[in-house]
Write an enzyme that holds these catalytic residues in place. Sequence first.
Site, PDB file in Angstrom:
ATOM      1  N   HIS A 136     -46.170 -21.739 -56.807  1.00  0.00           N
ATOM      2  CA  HIS A 136     -46.436 -20.296 -56.838  1.00  0.00           C
ATOM      3  C   HIS A 136     -47.535 -19.932 -57.843  1.00  0.00           C
ATOM      4  O   HIS A 136     -48.328 -19.014 -57.602  1.00  0.00           O
ATOM      5  CB  HIS A 136     -45.143 -19.546 -57.173  1.00  0.00           C
ATOM      6  CG  HIS A 136     -45.098 -18.160 -56.623  1.00  0.00           C
ATOM      7  ND1 HIS A 136     -43.944 -17.584 -56.149  1.00  0.00           N
ATOM      8  CD2 HIS A 136     -46.053 -17.220 -56.458  1.00  0.00           C
ATOM      9  CE1 HIS A 136     -44.197 -16.357 -55.719  1.00  0.00           C
ATOM     10  NE2 HIS A 136     -45.472 -16.119 -55.909  1.00  0.00           N
ATOM     11  N   ASP A 154     -44.567 -15.719 -44.721  1.00  0.00           N
ATOM     12  CA  ASP A 154     -44.803 -16.163 -46.093  1.00  0.00           C
ATOM     13  C   ASP A 154     -43.647 -15.697 -46.973  1.00  0.00           C
ATOM     14  O   ASP A 154     -43.456 -14.505 -47.189  1.00  0.00           O
ATOM     15  CB  ASP A 154     -46.119 -15.591 -46.618  1.00  0.00           C
ATOM     16  CG  ASP A 154     -46.404 -16.052 -48.031  1.00  0.00           C
ATOM     17  OD1 ASP A 154     -46.772 -17.234 -48.201  1.00  0.00           O
ATOM     18  OD2 ASP A 154     -46.230 -15.246 -48.971  1.00  0.00           O
ATOM     19  N   GLN A 159     -53.411 -20.007 -52.005  1.00  0.00           N
ATOM     20  CA  GLN A 159     -53.100 -18.608 -51.710  1.00  0.00           C
ATOM     21  C   GLN A 159     -53.487 -17.749 -52.910  1.00  0.00           C
ATOM     22  O   GLN A 159     -52.989 -17.962 -54.016  1.00  0.00           O
ATOM     23  CB  GLN A 159     -51.613 -18.443 -51.388  1.00  0.00           C
ATOM     24  CG  GLN A 159     -51.264 -17.030 -50.951  1.00  0.00           C
ATOM     25  CD  GLN A 159     -49.808 -16.854 -50.589  1.00  0.00           C
ATOM     26  OE1 GLN A 159     -49.130 -15.991 -51.124  1.00  0.00           O
ATOM     27  NE2 GLN A 159     -49.302 -17.675 -49.668  1.00  0.00           N
ATOM     28  N   LYS A 209     -42.293 -20.871 -51.587  1.00  0.00           N
ATOM     29  CA  LYS A 209     -42.979 -21.229 -52.829  1.00  0.00           C
ATOM     30  C   LYS A 209     -41.990 -21.674 -53.901  1.00  0.00           C
ATOM     31  O   LYS A 209     -40.903 -21.100 -54.043  1.00  0.00           O
ATOM     32  CB  LYS A 209     -43.787 -20.041 -53.363  1.00  0.00           C
ATOM     33  CG  LYS A 209     -44.783 -19.476 -52.366  1.00  0.00           C
ATOM     34  CD  LYS A 209     -45.568 -18.311 -52.959  1.00  0.00           C
ATOM     35  CE  LYS A 209     -46.299 -17.555 -51.877  1.00  0.00           C
ATOM     36  NZ  LYS A 209     -45.387 -16.752 -51.031  1.00  0.00           N
ATOM     37  N   TYR A 267     -39.024 -13.981 -54.462  1.00  0.00           N
ATOM     38  CA  TYR A 267     -38.858 -12.699 -53.781  1.00  0.00           C
ATOM     39  C   TYR A 267     -37.387 -12.349 -53.557  1.00  0.00           C
ATOM     40  O   TYR A 267     -37.058 -11.193 -53.273  1.00  0.00           O
ATOM     41  CB  TYR A 267     -39.580 -12.711 -52.426  1.00  0.00           C
ATOM     42  CG  TYR A 267     -41.043 -13.042 -52.474  1.00  0.00           C
ATOM     43  CD1 TYR A 267     -41.768 -13.029 -53.677  1.00  0.00           C
ATOM     44  CD2 TYR A 267     -41.737 -13.382 -51.318  1.00  0.00           C
ATOM     45  CE1 TYR A 267     -43.119 -13.347 -53.713  1.00  0.00           C
ATOM     46  CE2 TYR A 267     -43.090 -13.694 -51.344  1.00  0.00           C
ATOM     47  CZ  TYR A 267     -43.768 -13.686 -52.542  1.00  0.00           C
ATOM     48  OH  TYR A 267     -45.107 -14.010 -52.573  1.00  0.00           O
TER      49      TYR A 267
END
Length: 320
Positions: A102, A35, A195, A69, A40
Amino acid sequence: MEDIPTVGLGTWKAAPGKVTEAVKVTIDAGYRHFDCAYFYHNEHEVGAGIRHKIREGVVRREDLFIASKLWCTWYTKPLVRIACCRSLKALKLKYLDLYLMHWPMGFKSPHTAWIMIPSKLLSFCFSHPRAYDLPLDCTNMVIPSDTDFLDTWEAMEDLVSTGLVKNTGVSNFNHEQLERLLNKPGLRFKPVTNQIECHPYLNQKNLISFCQSRGVSVTTYRPLGGSSEGVDLMDDPVIQRIAKEHKSPAQILIRFQIQRNVIVIPKSITPSRIKENIQVFDFELTQHNMDSILSLDRNLRLATFPITKNHKDYPFHIEY
C-alpha cells in the site's frame, strides 16, 4: 501476467452498508476490476456483492480482476501471508488477481505480539482493527518499523509462488523507490503496476513516463481530483469546455487517463455515477484537448499522508 482492466471501481472511503449494493450495480454496468484494501475495512462487503453476482450467474470468478493491498503494519516478512489470508477470508476468495504494497513505508506492528497477549485483548484487536492501523507517538506522528520494503517484497513474491495471488505490485512508490525494487538482486517477480494519485492538477507526467519505460503499468486513484484555491477540478473552465464537446466532466477526466495508457479506478457508490464512469470508450479526446488538460498541472497532491513525513521511506520528499 493478465491485462488489468482499464477502468475499475475504487472502494476507499465507501460508506459502510452501501458497498455491497454498489458492487452489484458495478458488475451489472460492465466493470470487472475491483480495487480493495485491508485498510479500507470493507472487503467483506465487497466480497458479498461479488458472491451475489456470481450466484446469479452474471459473472464467473475468472471473469473478475480483484486487487487488494498489504497494510503498512504487516510488512514484517512472517506477517505478509497472514495479512493476505485475512483479506482473502474477508472477500471469501481463494486467490487475488493483484496484491499491492500500500505504501513503501512500514509501521510498528502490534500483530507479532498477538499470540502472547491475553484473550480479551486479542479479541479487541480483531474487533477494532482500525485502532492498530496507525501507531502514533506522543507527537501524533506514525511510529515506523525497522522493515525494508525489499524484504517485504520477498514475502510478496512467495504469495505468487504459492498461488495465493497472481500478480504483485506497489502503490505510492516514487521513481527512486521503484528503481531500487526493480534493481533488487534476485528479483523473482517485478511489480506489474504502481498505483498513484493522479489527476490534471497532479498529472504525474515524469513518474508515469518512468514507470512505463520500465515495463510497469500505472494505476491512478483520485482521478477526479479535488479542489485547488477554491476551484474544484471538475468545475475547472478547461474541463467544463471540453465536457461540452463530449460528455460529463468526470468522463473527460477518466478518458484523459485512458489515452495516457493509465488504468483508472474512480470511486463511487452512486449508481448513476458508477454507470457514467465506465461509459468512456465511445469517444476520444483530441491532442489539443489532451494538451489543454495537461497544462492544468499545479502539483496539487491531495493524499499527502502528513503523519508519515518523518518516515525514512516517505515517498513525497522528491519531485517524483
